[in-house]
Motif scaffolding. Structure first.
Motif, PDB file in Angstrom:
ATOM      1  N   VAL A 298       0.830  -1.211   0.000  1.00  0.00           N
ATOM      2  CA  VAL A 298       0.000   0.000   0.000  1.00  0.00           C
ATOM      3  C   VAL A 298       0.865   1.262   0.000  1.00  0.00           C
ATOM      4  O   VAL A 298       0.681   2.172  -0.817  1.00  0.00           O
ATOM      5  N   GLY A 299       1.826   1.331   0.925  1.00  0.00           N
ATOM      6  CA  GLY A 299       2.714   2.495   0.987  1.00  0.00           C
ATOM      7  C   GLY A 299       3.512   2.672  -0.286  1.00  0.00           C
ATOM      8  O   GLY A 299       3.753   3.803  -0.732  1.00  0.00           O
ATOM      9  N   TYR A 300       3.907   1.568  -0.894  1.00  0.00           N
ATOM     10  CA  TYR A 300       4.678   1.598  -2.130  1.00  0.00           C
ATOM     11  C   TYR A 300       3.902   2.295  -3.242  1.00  0.00           C
ATOM     12  O   TYR A 300       4.445   3.125  -3.985  1.00  0.00           O
ATOM     13  N   ALA A 301       2.606   1.979  -3.345  1.00  0.00           N
ATOM     14  CA  ALA A 301       1.785   2.582  -4.399  1.00  0.00           C
ATOM     15  C   ALA A 301       1.560   4.071  -4.143  1.00  0.00           C
ATOM     16  O   ALA A 301       1.703   4.898  -5.046  1.00  0.00           O
ATOM     17  N   ILE A 302       1.226   4.402  -2.897  1.00  0.00           N
ATOM     18  CA  ILE A 302       0.907   5.797  -2.577  1.00  0.00           C
ATOM     19  C   ILE A 302       2.139   6.685  -2.696  1.00  0.00           C
ATOM     20  O   ILE A 302       2.124   7.743  -3.333  1.00  0.00           O
ATOM     21  N   SER A 303       3.241   6.271  -2.079  1.00  0.00           N
ATOM     22  CA  SER A 303       4.443   7.113  -2.100  1.00  0.00           C
ATOM     23  C   SER A 303       5.019   7.214  -3.504  1.00  0.00           C
ATOM     24  O   SER A 303       5.596   8.245  -3.870  1.00  0.00           O
ATOM     25  N   GLY A 304       4.868   6.158  -4.306  1.00  0.00           N
ATOM     26  CA  GLY A 304       5.359   6.220  -5.679  1.00  0.00           C
ATOM     27  C   GLY A 304       4.698   7.329  -6.477  1.00  0.00           C
ATOM     28  O   GLY A 304       5.351   8.042  -7.241  1.00  0.00           O
ATOM     29  N   VAL A 305       3.399   7.478  -6.278  1.00  0.00           N
ATOM     30  CA  VAL A 305       2.671   8.555  -6.960  1.00  0.00           C
ATOM     31  C   VAL A 305       3.054   9.914  -6.384  1.00  0.00           C
ATOM     32  O   VAL A 305       3.317  10.879  -7.122  1.00  0.00           O
ATOM     33  N   LEU A 306       3.092  10.017  -5.045  1.00  0.00           N
ATOM     34  CA  LEU A 306       3.382  11.302  -4.406  1.00  0.00           C
ATOM     35  C   LEU A 306       4.781  11.806  -4.739  1.00  0.00           C
ATOM     36  O   LEU A 306       4.957  12.982  -5.098  1.00  0.00           O
ATOM     37  N   TYR A 307       5.796  10.944  -4.607  1.00  0.00           N
ATOM     38  CA  TYR A 307       7.163  11.382  -4.881  1.00  0.00           C
ATOM     39  C   TYR A 307       7.325  11.822  -6.330  1.00  0.00           C
ATOM     40  O   TYR A 307       8.070  12.755  -6.630  1.00  0.00           O
ATOM     41  N   THR A 308       6.639  11.134  -7.232  1.00  0.00           N
ATOM     42  CA  THR A 308       6.712  11.522  -8.643  1.00  0.00           C
ATOM     43  C   THR A 308       6.164  12.933  -8.835  1.00  0.00           C
ATOM     44  O   THR A 308       6.785  13.778  -9.480  1.00  0.00           O
ATOM     45  N   VAL A 309       5.006  13.202  -8.264  1.00  0.00           N
ATOM     46  CA  VAL A 309       4.390  14.522  -8.386  1.00  0.00           C
ATOM     47  C   VAL A 309       5.204  15.583  -7.650  1.00  0.00           C
ATOM     48  O   VAL A 309       5.289  16.741  -8.087  1.00  0.00           O
ATOM     49  N   PHE A 310       5.851  15.190  -6.542  1.00  0.00           N
ATOM     50  CA  PHE A 310       6.555  16.165  -5.710  1.00  0.00           C
ATOM     51  C   PHE A 310       7.804  16.746  -6.369  1.00  0.00           C
ATOM     52  O   PHE A 310       8.335  17.755  -5.905  1.00  0.00           O
ATOM     53  N   GLY A 311       8.285  16.123  -7.452  1.00  0.00           N
ATOM     54  CA  GLY A 311       9.377  16.735  -8.200  1.00  0.00           C
ATOM     55  C   GLY A 311       8.965  18.106  -8.708  1.00  0.00           C
ATOM     56  O   GLY A 311       9.759  19.065  -8.709  1.00  0.00           O
ATOM     57  N   TYR A 312       7.713  18.204  -9.115  1.00  0.00           N
ATOM     58  CA  TYR A 312       7.132  19.468  -9.603  1.00  0.00           C
ATOM     59  C   TYR A 312       7.088  20.493  -8.472  1.00  0.00           C
ATOM     60  O   TYR A 312       7.541  21.630  -8.610  1.00  0.00           O
ATOM     61  N   PHE A 313       6.554  20.074  -7.320  1.00  0.00           N
ATOM     62  CA  PHE A 313       6.364  21.012  -6.212  1.00  0.00           C
ATOM     63  C   PHE A 313       7.690  21.394  -5.553  1.00  0.00           C
ATOM     64  O   PHE A 313       7.805  22.499  -4.995  1.00  0.00           O
ATOM     65  N   ALA A 314       8.670  20.493  -5.598  1.00  0.00           N
ATOM     66  CA  ALA A 314       9.983  20.851  -5.052  1.00  0.00           C
ATOM     67  C   ALA A 314      10.562  22.045  -5.800  1.00  0.00           C
ATOM     68  O   ALA A 314      11.157  22.953  -5.200  1.00  0.00           O
ATOM     69  N   MET A 315      10.375  22.055  -7.116  1.00  0.00           N
ATOM     70  CA  MET A 315      10.868  23.171  -7.916  1.00  0.00           C
ATOM     71  C   MET A 315      10.093  24.467  -7.608  1.00  0.00           C
ATOM     72  O   MET A 315      10.683  25.524  -7.392  1.00  0.00           O
ATOM     73  N   VAL A 316       8.772  24.362  -7.573  1.00  0.00           N
ATOM     74  CA  VAL A 316       7.932  25.541  -7.367  1.00  0.00           C
ATOM     75  C   VAL A 316       8.171  26.151  -5.987  1.00  0.00           C
ATOM     76  O   VAL A 316       8.326  27.375  -5.841  1.00  0.00           O
ATOM     77  N   LEU A 317       8.224  25.312  -4.954  1.00  0.00           N
ATOM     78  CA  LEU A 317       8.344  25.804  -3.577  1.00  0.00           C
ATOM     79  C   LEU A 317       9.753  26.292  -3.248  1.00  0.00           C
ATOM     80  O   LEU A 317       9.939  27.023  -2.269  1.00  0.00           O
ATOM     81  N   SER A 318      10.744  25.883  -4.049  1.00  0.00           N
ATOM     82  CA  SER A 318      12.125  26.287  -3.752  1.00  0.00           C
ATOM     83  C   SER A 318      12.481  27.645  -4.327  1.00  0.00           C
ATOM     84  O   SER A 318      13.594  28.138  -4.130  1.00  0.00           O
ATOM     85  N   GLN A 319      11.554  28.261  -5.054  1.00  0.00           N
ATOM     86  CA  GLN A 319      11.849  29.553  -5.695  1.00  0.00           C
ATOM     87  C   GLN A 319      12.040  30.650  -4.651  1.00  0.00           C
ATOM     88  O   GLN A 319      11.343  30.694  -3.648  1.00  0.00           O
TER      89      GLN A 319
END
Length: 566
Positions: free
Chosen positions: A545-566
């Motif tokens: 279960v954690g594998y599926a959820i975190s896999g999706v979240l970490y993938t999407v978070f690449g986007y937010f890491a860039m946006v929030l680091s500005q």
């Protein structure tokens, strides 16, 4: 060397697959079991080649169409893999591990952004550090997508090429500890916490009837058997098969040979002295009452009963949530053996108390008639297929790309899932539908692995090649050290907090929690090492279960890491 690099520059396809091949070779090297792996090696090899070529005045670069194509194939493959588990996680019994995965993922994102700002790292670093420290290579693609969509503004005096270079650098520097660190943490966390995970695993095995067998690929042990006996016991002769079963429910008579005739195993068949009886059951039961029928004989005709092996997809609501032992009273009990159980594509320990979940896949072997009965009661038989339904694959890709075109205006730029996010979502829905119906959309594991492995390693190789030309201009020892420290913090702290919450608040069995922490980091390596450390397969229970959820979240978070680091 200049001639060699000039040749690669003029032949981009050779450059691409030369880099991929070298990445596979470099990824095979390991020290005490730890190495880069082919994906991390791809960015290292690609960047190294391009950087080396730049010293001779040759620029190695590959077009963005190829990079995007392979990344999109990978993202769709990821969606196909995690689909069933993603929706299972929304159910009551998956909520606990979903919460742990969400906590771990958000902690990782927050620490990456915090450390990037604290160290004032160059533009693009956050996306690469997120991808490397959390060992989620797919996040590189979403980090670049943030720049392409305009959500991340390239600072004045910096080029998009330089930002991409820092994404690749951040990934390469932090990936090694991201991989090794989480393996060591999951493996030794119980010991550091003063918990005996080996004993906890044994307790779980006893409670749930899980037999922990050595993990060799092939063993001589078989839990059940089918043997032939000549009926000599006068106390048993004269009984019908139904009467025999009522007295000895642990056995199943599957055939009776009388003379040259095979009588089958109907409930009204009367057992006579001299009959040869084909008897099935657990190995322990077959060797316990040796005089029940008579002497064991070698009788091919009596044992000549049709066998079958199949994968049964659990869909019937009446059996969802019930333990496997609930099947012991069914007609097919004793005639079918469960050899494996997969949940969301991952094997989990099988025992009498193992509860069935919707869309579990039971791998069974036994009498054909019994396998058919079991399938009819539990769900449906899913016969393995080696062909891929390209029509469904194409339709899923088109739907995903259409979803990716949906954008919502936010200020002076638009935000949307993008092609990658749309394909991930499409893959999740397609695999969930296919797992329920199984009548279309066949994508064998080998085909899906090609989408994921070739798609990701090729995409990462292109990222490395395109970034390499600018790395020498940006890389200093100070920047590399700060990137490593940022990745170290973001990789190390979240698993400890996740463990503490799971152990003290949710009271999860420590052996199961080892797999839960690994799943929260979307990495199967720690779960595998944890299982070896405590000599038990129990950690895999908490993993899917954690594998599926975190896999999706970490993938999407690449986007937010860039946006929030500005």
């Amino acid at each position: 060397m200049q001639g060699f690099f000039q040749f690669l520059s003029e032949n981009p396809y050779i450059l691409l697959f030369f880099t991929v091949g070298m990445a596979v070779l470099v990824g095979k090297f390991a020290v005490k079991g730890y190495g880069l792996g082919m994906v991390a090696a791809a960015v290292v090899v690609g960047a190294a080649l391009a950087t080396w070529a730049s010293t001779y005045g040759v620029k190695l670069q590959l077009d963005n169409f190829a990079k995007s194509l392979f990344y999109y194939l990978f993202m769709y493959g990821v969606g196909l893999r995690v689909g069933p588990a993603f929706f299972n996680s929304l159910k009551k019994d998956g909520i606990t591990f979903t919460i742990l995965a969400v906590i771990c993922s958000f902690l990782g994102l927050g620490l990456v952004v915090l450390m990037t700002k604290w160290f004032a790292l160059p533009p693009g670093s956050a996306g690469g550090i997120l991808a490397g420290s959390q060992t989620m290579s797919a996040a590189i693609g979403t980090a670049e997508m943030a720049m392409e969509q305009g959500a991340y503004k390239v600072p004045a005096g910096t080029t998009a090429e330089q930002v991409s270079g820092m994404i690749a650098l951040g990934y390469g520097v932090t990936y090694i500890w991201g991989t090794v660190g989480i393996i060591l943490i999951c493996k030794y966390l119980p010991r550091w916490w003063g918990v005996d995970a080996r004993k906890a695993a044994q307790d779980y095995e006893r409670e749930h009837g899980v037999r922990n067998v050595d993990d060799a690929a092939l063993t001589g042990y078989r839990g059940g058997g089918l043997r032939a006996y000549r009926l000599e016991n006068v106390a048993t002769a004269g009984q019908t098969i139904a009467q025999f079963r009522a007295k000895f429910p642990q056995y199943r008579i599957v055939n009776v040979r009388r003379g040259e005739d095979s009588l089958g195993a109907g409930p009204d068949v009367v057992l006579l002295h001299g009959d040869v009886v084909a008897l099935g059951g657990k190995l322990g039961d077959l060797t316990e009452n040796l005089g029940l029928l008579g002497a064991e004989v070698d009788d091919p005709k009596a044992l000549n009963v049709p066998l079958d092996q199949a994968e049964i997809l659990v869909t019937e609501k009446d059996f969802v949530g019930k333990p496997l032992k609930a099947l012991a009273t069914e007609d097919f009990a004793g005639q079918v053996q469960v050899t494996r159980l997969e949940r969301s594509g991952e094997p989990i320990p099988v025992g009498a108390e193992t509860e069935l979940k919707r869309l579990d896949v039971l791998f069974v072997t036994g009498l054909k008639s019994a396998v058919d009965k079991a399938a009819g009661m539990l769900g449906k038989i899913a016969r393995p297929s080696t062909s891929t339904d390209l029509l469904t694959l194409s339709a899923g890709m088109v739907i995903g790309l259409l979803i990716g075109k949906i954008n919502v205006p936010v200020g002076d730029f638009s935000v949307g899932l993008g092609n990658a996010g749309g394909l991930l979502l499409s893959g999740i829905f397609v695999s969930s539908i296919v797992s329920r119906l199984r009548y279309f959309g066949s994508t064998p594991n080998a085909a899906r692995n090609i989408l994921e492995d070739l798609g990701l390693v090729t995409f990462i190789a292109i990222v490395g090649i395109n970034a390499g030309a600018t790395l020498l201009e940006q890389l200093t020892g100070s920047i590399a050290l700060k990137i490593f420290l940022a990745g170290f913090v973001a990789s190390t702290i979240p698993p400890f907090i996740t463990w503490a919450i799971g152990y003290h608040f949710f009271k999860i069995n420590p052996a199961v929690l080892m797999g839960g922490v690994a799943g929260s980091r979307s990495h199967s390596g720690p779960a595998r090492e944890a299982a070896k450390e405590i000599n038990s397969t129990v950690p895999w229970v908490g993993f899917p279960v954690g594998y599926a959820i975190s896999g999706v979240l970490y993938t999407v978070f690449g986007y937010f890491a860039m946006v929030l680091s500005q």
